[in-house]
Enzyme design. Structure first.
Site, mmCIF file in Angstrom:
data_model
loop_
_atom_site.group_PDB
_atom_site.id
_atom_site.type_symbol
_atom_site.label_atom_id
_atom_site.label_comp_id
_atom_site.label_asym_id
_atom_site.label_seq_id
_atom_site.Cartn_x
_atom_site.Cartn_y
_atom_site.Cartn_z
ATOM 1 N N ARG A 110 1.326 -4.036 1.951
ATOM 2 C CA ARG A 110 0.684 -4.738 0.844
ATOM 3 C C ARG A 110 1.741 -5.442 -0.009
ATOM 4 O O ARG A 110 2.802 -4.890 -0.286
ATOM 5 C CB ARG A 110 -0.129 -3.756 0.001
ATOM 6 C CG ARG A 110 -1.248 -3.076 0.788
ATOM 7 C CD ARG A 110 -2.082 -2.204 -0.121
ATOM 8 N NE ARG A 110 -2.723 -3.019 -1.152
ATOM 9 C CZ ARG A 110 -2.963 -2.586 -2.390
ATOM 10 N NH1 ARG A 110 -2.595 -1.366 -2.755
ATOM 11 N NH2 ARG A 110 -3.559 -3.370 -3.272
ATOM 12 N N LEU A 165 3.258 -3.647 -3.083
ATOM 13 C CA LEU A 165 4.364 -2.718 -2.857
ATOM 14 C C LEU A 165 5.641 -3.470 -2.505
ATOM 15 O O LEU A 165 6.740 -3.057 -2.889
ATOM 16 C CB LEU A 165 3.993 -1.726 -1.760
ATOM 17 C CG LEU A 165 2.864 -0.756 -2.122
ATOM 18 C CD1 LEU A 165 2.480 0.104 -0.919
ATOM 19 C CD2 LEU A 165 3.266 0.131 -3.293
ATOM 20 N N ARG A 209 6.567 -6.139 -3.757
ATOM 21 C CA ARG A 209 7.122 -6.619 -5.025
ATOM 22 C C ARG A 209 7.816 -5.510 -5.804
ATOM 23 O O ARG A 209 8.494 -5.784 -6.801
ATOM 24 C CB ARG A 209 6.010 -7.254 -5.860
ATOM 25 C CG ARG A 209 5.459 -8.508 -5.206
ATOM 26 C CD ARG A 209 4.224 -9.050 -5.904
ATOM 27 N NE ARG A 209 3.475 -9.886 -4.982
ATOM 28 C CZ ARG A 209 2.490 -10.698 -5.355
ATOM 29 N NH1 ARG A 209 2.151 -10.777 -6.633
ATOM 30 N NH2 ARG A 209 1.847 -11.414 -4.457
ATOM 31 N N LEU A 247 3.877 4.836 10.072
ATOM 32 C CA LEU A 247 4.392 3.790 9.196
ATOM 33 C C LEU A 247 5.893 3.957 9.017
ATOM 34 O O LEU A 247 6.372 5.068 8.775
ATOM 35 C CB LEU A 247 3.707 3.865 7.824
ATOM 36 C CG LEU A 247 2.171 3.898 7.843
ATOM 37 C CD1 LEU A 247 1.629 4.173 6.449
ATOM 38 C CD2 LEU A 247 1.613 2.592 8.394
ATOM 39 N N GLU A 248 6.626 2.874 9.137
ATOM 40 C CA GLU A 248 8.080 2.877 8.908
ATOM 41 C C GLU A 248 8.329 2.293 7.521
ATOM 42 O O GLU A 248 8.014 1.136 7.268
ATOM 43 C CB GLU A 248 8.774 2.025 9.976
ATOM 44 C CG GLU A 248 8.449 2.438 11.406
ATOM 45 C CD GLU A 248 8.319 1.234 12.324
ATOM 46 O OE1 GLU A 248 8.853 0.156 11.974
ATOM 47 O OE2 GLU A 248 7.665 1.360 13.367
#
EC number: 3.5.4.13
Length: 198
Positions: free
Chosen positions: A99, A102, A104, A126-127
């Site tokens: 997203r 995040l 930013r 998720l990495e």
């Protein structure tokens, strides 16, 4: 011959196809957007405990719970997490991406790409990495999943390497290189190595 355009499903299309060729469990309609759905971060992360990661060997790791008050991620560390949601897709290509809210904050997701395959089912590993310390919380909306129609024949996912995953999956690259799951790494004083780093 006119080519069939590849199209992304709208949020309304995603909802209308739930229980048919799309499964998202659990599902919360408030997390639908015009052309994606927000997935959430489970309450645990995984970090490797090797000073040097070996692509030809399983690498040791440890688990980090994410408490309700949050966990501060540090730059220079790769964190593996997973989605809370289990997804299943048939006849469509799922893609996840981080997203922008995040991004930013300096938190980036899956730099290696997150192209799924038609027929994939399971949670998504998720990495995560950050460019400055950032605090995260369990079950935050971490990424967006989109669904794309496929042009031509679309065989279902055949690989069992990550299929049916319900946990964080570390790299299994060693299997592609012909090595088995035996731990061939030397024991390393990981905490000592970190403490001695100038």
């Amino acid at each position: 011959m006119k080519e069939t355009p590849i199209m992304i499903l709208s949020g309304q299309d995603i909802q209308s196809r739930l229980g048919k060729d799309i499964v998202i469990d659990p599902f919360d309609p408030s997390r639908l957007s015009p052309n994606s759905y927000n997935l959430t971060l489970h309450d645990e992360l995984l970090v490797y405990e090797e000073v040097v990661l070996d692509a030809a060997s399983p690498n040791r790791y440890r688990r980090l719970p994410i408490p309700e008050e949050g966990l501060t991620l540090q730059p220079g560390t790769l964190y593996l997490g997973r989605t809370t949601e289990h997804t299943e897709t048939h006849g469509l290509v799922p893609i996840i991406q981080g997203r922008s809210s995040l991004g930013r904050l300096g938190l980036f997701l899956n730099p290696g790409g997150s192209l799924g395959h038609a027929g994939y089912r399971g949670t998504w590993t998720l990495e995560l990495h950050c460019v400055q310390p950032v605090r995260i919380y369990p079950h935050i909306q971490i990424c967006q999943i989109t669904y794309w129609e496929v042009s031509g024949d679309s065989p279902e996912e055949a690989s069992e390497k990550y299929q049916n995953s319900n946990d964080i999956q570390p790299s299994l690259m060693h299997r592609e290189l012909g090595y088995d799951d035996r731990d061939t790494q030397l024991e390393l004083g990981f905490d000592e190595a970190i403490r001695s780093t100038p």
